[in-house]
Design an enzyme around this catalytic site. Structure first.
Site, short mmCIF file in Angstrom:
data_model
loop_
_atom_site.label_atom_id
_atom_site.label_comp_id
_atom_site.label_asym_id
_atom_site.label_seq_id
_atom_site.Cartn_x
_atom_site.Cartn_y
_atom_site.Cartn_z
N SER A 59 31.09 33.57 48.82
CA SER A 59 29.67 33.50 49.30
C SER A 59 29.07 32.48 48.69
O SER A 59 29.13 32.03 47.55
CB SER A 59 28.86 34.78 49.22
OG SER A 59 29.57 35.92 49.65
N1 SAM Z 1 32.11 39.13 47.09
C1 SAM Z 1 33.02 37.80 47.53
C2 SAM Z 1 33.07 36.81 46.40
O1 SAM Z 1 32.22 36.84 45.39
O2 SAM Z 1 34.00 36.12 46.73
C3 SAM Z 1 32.73 37.15 48.70
C4 SAM Z 1 33.24 38.22 49.71
S1 SAM Z 1 33.77 37.50 51.50
C5 SAM Z 1 32.09 36.82 51.71
C6 SAM Z 1 33.73 39.10 52.35
C7 SAM Z 1 34.80 39.81 52.01
O3 SAM Z 1 34.91 41.29 52.47
C8 SAM Z 1 36.28 39.29 52.50
O4 SAM Z 1 37.03 39.14 51.28
C9 SAM Z 1 36.59 40.29 53.39
O5 SAM Z 1 38.19 40.46 53.36
C10 SAM Z 1 36.06 41.60 52.95
N2 SAM Z 1 36.17 42.58 53.75
C11 SAM Z 1 35.56 42.82 54.93
N3 SAM Z 1 35.56 43.99 55.45
C12 SAM Z 1 35.83 44.88 54.63
C13 SAM Z 1 36.05 46.31 54.30
N4 SAM Z 1 35.78 47.17 55.09
N5 SAM Z 1 36.31 46.78 53.15
C14 SAM Z 1 36.54 45.88 51.77
N6 SAM Z 1 36.39 44.44 52.13
C15 SAM Z 1 36.21 44.10 53.44
#
Ligand code: SAM
Length: 212
Positions: A59
């Site tokens: 992000s």
């Molecule tokens: N917090 C992260 C970082 O610091 O890099 C950014 C994450 S990215 C914007 C969103 C993440 O949420 C992705 O890696 C995606 O695979 C994960 N995601 C989406 N749906 C999810 C779920 N139901 N449970 C766990 N992870 C999920």
């Protein structure tokens, strides 16, 4: 390495309104370039989201800072993060002295974060699963942060939030969301604030969007 770039990023965050010194100090300490693919390293201190592979992103720093500040945490608080991704958000929380539990649904990202945390000595519990159903075993949490955008606030996450705790979660359609900040007043009462115009990758799962 990149100390001046980190300092410049912290100044940008201050200019954009981030005030919590603990958040700003964590941004100074955690080396964002370690959380992005090598090819992205020279862009890692720009205030932008970057690709981390598998169609996912780390992000934008301002968004990470905004959500962290919105959690309004005390050191030692127990935090559940949904969407470990690169692990950067979890590392910021750990640096601030929180007990971090983080769930990622993508197995490749989970394994990369696990290895990185191990090599950097970051103490956070990671799990590869659907985060929309939370992590019951360690509930209740003082804070829950969801770093992917869903259609609604998952009921299981509401239940796993401690009374007096806060949840920060982007909710909307697949393109844009507003950031909801929920304060849990009692078992079934929440005070909710909302800020518009965020754009996250989709939250996919039982209480999120369905996978195509
Ligand atoms: N917090 C992260 C970082 O610091 O890099 C950014 C994450 S990215 C914007 C969103 C993440 O949420 C992705 O890696 C995606 O695979 C994960 N995601 C989406 N749906 C999810 C779920 N139901 N449970 C766990 N992870 C999920």
């Amino acid at each position: 390495m990149f100390e001046q770039e980190r300092e410049a990023l912290v100044n940008i965050l201050k200019e954009k309104g981030i005030k919590d010194e603990r958040v700003l100090n964590a941004f100074m300490d955690v080396e964002r370039h370690l959380f992005v693919p090598d090819i992205m390293k020279y862009h890692s201190y720009k205030d932008v989201a970057l690709p981390i592979g598998h169609g996912q992103t780390i992000s934008q720093p301002y968004t990470v800072a905004f959500m962290t500040e919105a959690l309004n945490l005390r050191p030692g608080s127990k935090i559940l993060e949904i969407g470990t991704g690169s692990g950067y958000q979890a590392a910021i929380l750990e640096k601030m002295g929180m007990r971090v539990f983080s769930i990622e649904r993508n197995n490749n990202l989970y394994n990369t974060a696990l290895k990185l945390f191990d090599s950097l000595g970051i103490r956070a519990a990671l799990r590869c699963a659907d985060g929309t159903i939370g992590w019951e075993e360690f509930a209740p949490y003082d804070g829950i942060i969801v770093t992917a955008g869903g259609p609604t606030v998952p009921e299981k996450l509401k239940r796993q939030l401690a009374i007096g705790g806060r949840m920060v979660i982007p909710v909307g359609d697949k393109k844009t969301q507003s950031m909801k900040i929920l304060n849990k007043i009692s078992d079934d009462e929440f005070e909710i604030k909302e800020m518009p115009q965020f754009a996250f990758v989709p939250l996919i799962g039982k209480e999120g969007w369905k996978e195509k």
